[in-house]
Design a protein around this motif. Structure first.
Motif, PDB file in Angstrom:
ATOM      1  N   ILE A  51     -37.097  29.398  24.567  1.00 13.75           N
ATOM      2  CA  ILE A  51     -37.650  30.395  23.652  1.00 13.75           C
ATOM      3  C   ILE A  51     -37.089  31.780  23.976  1.00 13.75           C
ATOM      4  CG2 ILE A  51     -39.764  31.458  22.790  1.00 13.75           C
ATOM      5  CD1 ILE A  51     -41.211  28.864  23.576  1.00 13.75           C
ATOM      6  N   THR A  52     -36.882  32.055  25.263  1.00 15.50           N
ATOM      7  CA  THR A  52     -36.297  33.343  25.652  1.00 15.50           C
ATOM      8  C   THR A  52     -34.898  33.513  25.067  1.00 15.50           C
ATOM      9  OG1 THR A  52     -37.568  33.353  27.725  1.00 15.50           O
ATOM     10  CG2 THR A  52     -35.636  34.790  27.609  1.00 15.50           C
ATOM     11  N   VAL A  53     -34.118  32.444  25.084  1.00 19.35           N
ATOM     12  CA  VAL A  53     -32.775  32.500  24.485  1.00 19.35           C
ATOM     13  C   VAL A  53     -32.884  32.798  22.983  1.00 19.35           C
ATOM     14  CG1 VAL A  53     -30.715  31.159  23.940  1.00 19.35           C
ATOM     15  CG2 VAL A  53     -31.742  30.987  26.209  1.00 19.35           C
ATOM     16  N   VAL A  90     -35.478  35.097  10.529  1.00 18.89           N
ATOM     17  CA  VAL A  90     -35.110  35.541  11.875  1.00 18.89           C
ATOM     18  C   VAL A  90     -36.190  36.445  12.454  1.00 18.89           C
ATOM     19  CG1 VAL A  90     -33.407  36.797  13.241  1.00 18.89           C
ATOM     20  CG2 VAL A  90     -32.659  35.346  11.356  1.00 18.89           C
ATOM     21  N   ARG A  91     -36.717  37.349  11.628  1.00 25.03           N
ATOM     22  CA  ARG A  91     -37.777  38.220  12.138  1.00 25.03           C
ATOM     23  C   ARG A  91     -39.034  37.415  12.454  1.00 25.03           C
ATOM     24  NH1 ARG A  91     -42.109  42.133   9.997  1.00 25.03           N
ATOM     25  NH2 ARG A  91     -42.559  43.212  11.945  1.00 25.03           N
ATOM     26  N   GLY A  92     -39.329  36.409  11.634  1.00 19.71           N
ATOM     27  CA  GLY A  92     -40.470  35.548  11.914  1.00 19.71           C
ATOM     28  C   GLY A  92     -40.304  34.802  13.224  1.00 19.71           C
ATOM     29  N   MET A  93     -39.089  34.318  13.481  1.00 19.42           N
ATOM     30  CA  MET A  93     -38.816  33.639  14.752  1.00 19.42           C
ATOM     31  C   MET A  93     -39.044  34.587  15.922  1.00 19.42           C
ATOM     32  SD  MET A  93     -35.334  31.634  13.640  1.00 19.42           S
ATOM     33  CE  MET A  93     -34.931  31.188  15.321  1.00 19.42           C
ATOM     34  N   HIS A  94     -38.580  35.830  15.789  1.00 15.90           N
ATOM     35  CA  HIS A  94     -38.728  36.805  16.865  1.00 15.90           C
ATOM     36  C   HIS A  94     -40.191  37.190  17.044  1.00 15.90           C
ATOM     37  CE1 HIS A  94     -36.695  39.526  19.646  1.00 15.90           C
ATOM     38  NE2 HIS A  94     -37.575  40.450  19.319  1.00 15.90           N
ATOM     39  N   HIS A  95     -40.903  37.345  15.945  1.00 19.10           N
ATOM     40  CA  HIS A  95     -42.307  37.749  15.983  1.00 19.10           C
ATOM     41  C   HIS A  95     -43.180  36.682  16.645  1.00 19.10           C
ATOM     42  CE1 HIS A  95     -46.119  39.470  14.632  1.00 19.10           C
ATOM     43  NE2 HIS A  95     -46.444  38.257  14.211  1.00 19.10           N
ATOM     44  N   TRP A  96     -43.079  35.454  16.164  1.00 21.07           N
ATOM     45  CA  TRP A  96     -43.905  34.383  16.718  1.00 21.07           C
ATOM     46  C   TRP A  96     -43.412  33.917  18.078  1.00 21.07           C
ATOM     47  CZ3 TRP A  96     -48.432  34.088  14.725  1.00 21.07           C
ATOM     48  CH2 TRP A  96     -48.629  34.400  13.382  1.00 21.07           C
ATOM     49  N   GLY A  97     -42.102  34.033  18.294  1.00 17.40           N
ATOM     50  CA  GLY A  97     -41.562  33.673  19.599  1.00 17.40           C
ATOM     51  C   GLY A  97     -42.077  34.570  20.707  1.00 17.40           C
ATOM     52  N   ALA A  98     -42.364  35.844  20.369  1.00 16.24           N
ATOM     53  CA  ALA A  98     -42.890  36.769  21.365  1.00 16.24           C
ATOM     54  C   ALA A  98     -44.235  36.305  21.900  1.00 16.24           C
ATOM     55  CB  ALA A  98     -43.017  38.165  20.754  1.00 16.24           C
ATOM     56  N   SER A  99     -45.038  35.696  21.047  1.00 18.81           N
ATOM     57  CA  SER A  99     -46.329  35.161  21.492  1.00 18.81           C
ATOM     58  C   SER A  99     -46.164  33.812  22.178  1.00 18.81           C
ATOM     59  CB  SER A  99     -47.286  35.019  20.293  1.00 18.81           C
ATOM     60  OG  SER A  99     -47.531  36.270  19.681  1.00 18.81           O
ATOM     61  N   LEU A 100     -45.280  32.976  21.612  1.00 13.77           N
ATOM     62  CA  LEU A 100     -45.101  31.629  22.147  1.00 13.77           C
ATOM     63  C   LEU A 100     -44.513  31.648  23.550  1.00 13.77           C
ATOM     64  CD1 LEU A 100     -45.450  28.658  21.476  1.00 13.77           C
ATOM     65  CD2 LEU A 100     -43.154  28.667  20.469  1.00 13.77           C
ATOM     66  N   ILE A 102     -45.011  33.839  25.843  1.00 10.07           N
ATOM     67  CA  ILE A 102     -46.079  34.185  26.779  1.00 10.07           C
ATOM     68  C   ILE A 102     -46.943  32.961  27.054  1.00 10.07           C
ATOM     69  CG2 ILE A 102     -48.125  35.606  27.142  1.00 10.07           C
ATOM     70  CD1 ILE A 102     -45.534  37.145  27.390  1.00 10.07           C
ATOM     71  N   VAL A 103     -47.247  32.189  26.002  1.00  7.07           N
ATOM     72  CA  VAL A 103     -48.059  30.978  26.166  1.00  7.07           C
ATOM     73  C   VAL A 103     -47.352  29.981  27.077  1.00  7.07           C
ATOM     74  CG1 VAL A 103     -49.058  28.990  24.977  1.00  7.07           C
ATOM     75  CG2 VAL A 103     -49.224  31.265  23.954  1.00  7.07           C
ATOM     76  N   MET A 104     -46.061  29.735  26.824  1.00  2.71           N
ATOM     77  CA  MET A 104     -45.311  28.785  27.644  1.00  2.71           C
ATOM     78  C   MET A 104     -45.201  29.255  29.088  1.00  2.71           C
ATOM     79  SD  MET A 104     -44.363  26.091  25.930  1.00  2.71           S
ATOM     80  CE  MET A 104     -45.992  26.166  25.213  1.00  2.71           C
ATOM     81  N   MET A 105     -44.993  30.560  29.266  1.00  2.00           N
ATOM     82  CA  MET A 105     -44.886  31.086  30.621  1.00  2.00           C
ATOM     83  C   MET A 105     -46.225  30.989  31.356  1.00  2.00           C
ATOM     84  SD  MET A 105     -43.302  34.720  31.872  1.00  2.00           S
ATOM     85  CE  MET A 105     -41.725  34.227  31.197  1.00  2.00           C
ATOM     86  N   PHE A 106     -47.312  31.198  30.631  1.00  2.00           N
ATOM     87  CA  PHE A 106     -48.643  31.072  31.231  1.00  2.00           C
ATOM     88  C   PHE A 106     -48.892  29.630  31.678  1.00  2.00           C
ATOM     89  CE2 PHE A 106     -53.281  30.396  30.734  1.00  2.00           C
ATOM     90  CZ  PHE A 106     -53.713  31.254  31.737  1.00  2.00           C
TER      91      PHE A 106
END
Length: 224
Positions: A51-53, A90-100, A102-106
């Motif tokens: 997701i970071t990539v 692309v913006r949707g991917m960036h927007h939702w990826g920012a939350s996702l 954090i969830v995966m890292m948690f």
């Protein structure tokens, strides 16, 4: 044709041992989902990296259209979403990826904690992982202001007030981030953009490089 190009590069740089070392690296049996169902918990780290990539690639695309000033910021985001081909995706991917992310890292952090994978000899890697978590949180906070709408403005105001409440360094931290002790304006947007696009990504790449090197050196932690 591709083989000829590869052979030409390999003859000069000897890249085959490098990628073979990665491709042939053995993975412990306890992280193989085919043998152990619990091995799925070891996927959270890889998913975080994936997701970071996506965040980096989509962010690079967004910076091609974004204008970091208070007059044109909102309009540039509107243009990206409504006029640029696939811009809203692309913006949707960036927007939702920012939350996702954090969830995966948690979840990854929980796995490491409950399995005791932060213990000797992996204490330093745990510290690096926590720093990566903090950098990710910073990326989420600084990126939230960039669309320059009312929701972003008030959310950033609350975040700066929280930063100001930190003992001793709080007021200085708020001024450093916002550019002004009271006003959220052009300086704030410019600083948040610079932190989001340059400073924090540089720190993230350095920390991730150290994280992966230590994992490679120490190996994947054992089962619970």
């Amino acid at each position: 044709m591709l083989q000829k190009i590869y052979d030409w590069v390999d003859e000069r740089l000897d890249i085959t041992p490098l990628w073979r070392d990665v491709a042939d690296h053995e993975v412990p049996e306890h992280v193989n989902p085919a043998h152990h169902f619990s091995a799925f918990v070891y996927c959270f780290g890889g998913l975080t990296f994936f997701i970071t990539v996506i965040q980096i690639l989509s962010g690079m695309f967004l910076t091609m259209y974004y204008t970091p000033d208070i007059i044109n910021a909102y309009q540039s985001v509107y243009y990206l979403q409504n006029e640029v081909a696939f811009g809203v995706i692309v913006r949707g991917m960036h927007h939702w990826g920012a939350s996702l992310v954090i969830v995966m890292m948690f979840l990854h952090t929980l796995r490491v904690f409950f399995q005791g994978a932060y213990k000797k000899p992996r204490e330093l890697n745990w510290v690096v992982g926590v720093l990566i978590f903090m950098v990710m949180m910073g990326l989420g906070f600084t990126g939230y202001l960039l669309p320059w709408d009312m929701k972003a403005l008030f959310a950033t105001k609350v975040g700066l007030q929280i930063a100001e409440a930190v003992p001793l360094i709080g007021p200085m931290t708020k001024t450093l981030l916002s550019g002004h002790p009271e006003i959220i304006g052009a300086q704030t947007l410019t600083r948040f953009f610079a932190i989001h696009v340059f400073f924090l990504p540089a720190a993230l790449l350095g920390l991730m490089g150290a994280h992966f090197l230590m994992i490679r050196k120490q190996g994947i932690s054992g089962p619970l």
